[in-house]
Design a protein around this motif. Structure first.
Motif: not given
Length: 252
Positions: A83-89, A131-138
């Motif tokens: 998804t668009s909210d997925a993290g890079q790893i 498992y595809v986690p959410k991208a971390p936020l800044i």
């Protein structure tokens, strides 16, 4: 095991197709059934394997796979992609015999998909969990057009964060920005000055961001003073206008 009229039962457990072909050819030759035999072996059906895809994908779920070889890219595609909210790893969690905790295989999706590093395309096994986690936020706040939290990639710098937050407003002070970074779980913070004016001109080094970083863009003191002066003058003008209106009304 497979049964052949000339050879009887042949044990093929744990062997590849090429190994099975060579075994049957060797047995046929040794038993004198054929001279220089050539054997073709094909698999009509594979035992299904279940692989779960969870997290930030468009169609999470458990999938039954019948192919002999299934890769991470195959499964992410089957699950509709990140998804668009997925993290890079992404992480492949694999249970191994004799081990209580699963083995974790981490894959950089940007390297895999965008740069074509197919050596990262992990071959999956039955009961693997992707498992595809959410991208971390800044976070960016202050004199930017769209303050808020934004997903971060591992290679994002401060200027990129300012750009995705809509850019600076006309009141921003480029030279007085700063970054707040949490150093550990105890809450210790590191504050770093960011002179965006010098960074834009290559006179100062841009900063790679980390999860949870907060960038603050303050208003320019001159702009603030000018705005406050204008608010004061406007307030006096409005107050005087109200007094004049009141006197005019009273005289009538």
């Amino acid at each position: 095991r497979i049964s052949l009229p000339a050879l009887g039962s042949v044990d093929v457990g744990g062997k590849s197709i090429e190994d099975i072909q060579a075994l049957i050819e060797r047995n046929l030759a040794e038993m004198g059934v054929l001279q220089n035999p050539r054997v073709g072996v094909s698999i009509t059906e594979y035992r299904s394997r279940r692989i779960a895809v969870i997290g930030e994908v468009n169609a999470p779920g458990v999938y039954a796979i019948h192919e002999n070889v299934t890769t991470l890219m195959d499964m992410l595609t089957l699950a509709g992609g990140p998804t668009s909210d997925a993290g890079q790893i992404a992480h492949v969690l694999r249970k191994e015999k004799g081990k209580f905790d699963p083995v974790r295989i981490s894959v950089d999706l940007q390297e895999l998909f965008d740069r074509g590093s197919f050596d990262l395309n992990a071959v999956l096994q039955g009961d693997d969990i992707i498992y595809v986690p959410k991208a971390p936020l800044i976070y960016v706040y202050g004199s930017v057009r769209s303050p808020g939290g934004y997903a971060i990639s591992r290679s994002m710098r401060a200027l990129e964060a300012i750009a995705i937050s809509g850019g600076l407003t006309k009141d921003a002070d480029k030279r007085a920005c700063f970054l707040v970074r949490r150093k550990n779980t105890a809450g210790t913070e590191l504050v770093m000055g960011l002179d965006l004016y010098d960074i834009e001109r290559g006179k100062d080094q841009d900063v790679f961001l980390q999860e949870g970083d907060v960038i603050h863009v303050p208003d320019s003191p001159g702009r603030v003073a000018g705005r406050e002066l204008w608010d004061l003058v406007r307030g006096i003008f409005t107050f005087t206008y109200r007094l004049d209106s009141t006197d005019s009304t009273g005289s009538n």
